[in-house]
Enzyme design. Sequence first.
Site, short mmCIF file in Angstrom:
data_model
loop_
_atom_site.label_atom_id
_atom_site.label_comp_id
_atom_site.label_asym_id
_atom_site.label_seq_id
_atom_site.Cartn_x
_atom_site.Cartn_y
_atom_site.Cartn_z
N LYS A 62 0.86 -1.20 0.00
CA LYS A 62 0.00 0.00 0.00
C LYS A 62 0.89 1.24 0.00
CE LYS A 62 -4.27 1.35 2.37
NZ LYS A 62 -5.05 1.13 3.60
O1 G3P Z 1 -7.80 2.09 5.38
C1 G3P Z 1 -8.05 3.36 4.89
C2 G3P Z 1 -9.40 3.93 5.24
O2 G3P Z 1 -10.39 2.96 5.10
C3 G3P Z 1 -9.47 4.68 6.54
O3 G3P Z 1 -10.77 4.93 6.96
O4 G3P Z 1 -12.35 5.54 8.76
O5 G3P Z 1 -9.93 6.20 8.97
O6 G3P Z 1 -11.42 7.33 7.33
P1 G3P Z 1 -11.12 6.06 8.06
#
Ligand code: G3P
Length: 216
Positions: free
Chosen positions: A87
């Site tokens: 990633k």
């Molecule tokens: O893994 C990346 C993403 O899904 C993060 O989500 O909830 O931290 O905005 P969030």
Amino acid sequence: MKFFIDTANLSQIREANELGILDGVTTNPSLMAKEGIKGEEAIFNHYKTICEIVDGDISAEVLSTTYAEMVEEGKKLAAIHPNIVVKIPMIKDGVKAIKWFSDNGIKTNCTLIFSAGQAILAAKAGATYISPFIGRIDDSGWNGVQLIEQIARIYAIQGYESEILAASIRNANHIIQCAEAGADVCTCPLDSILGLLKHPLTDIGLAKFIEDSKKM
Ligand code: G3P
């Protein structure tokens, strides 16, 4: 649409996997830190454990931000297990690193995508997956699902092969909207996946069937 779970929590990963609908896992440094995973050895062991639980693509994020460092770090991550997807953040050096991994047959997930322009660049570089952050876009007063629709249109017109991986999912409705908008993958917290199960008429209907079954 493929279902990934967006967590580094092993019991949640096991629970989603046991449902039989899980195609992969995404993690990020915030999710790993939340589980208290510290130090290279512990981080690598954690990814290995996730790979042993789920037979699907497992995103492991690089912590470096220069081209040379990301390539070295990504090579080490990819060596953990054949299902590891490296990633990489959507920055200039990240685009160069994605191209290197693409040329060398290593899968990548370009993260922190917030615009169609970024999605085009990542696809041109050969990213396997690109991750638009739906929830964070909505949090800022924009529309995350509309971005998925726009990227899906562009990729279809241009024949780009990167898979659109909708990330930063906040609820079950986001999953439904992303499926309708043309996302190839949705990476979700466990609660959002389980939210898809819920309907009061299902519960009422089942209670009635169970009651009536006693009269059979
Ligand atoms: O893994 C990346 C993403 O899904 C993060 O989500 O909830 O931290 O905005 P969030």
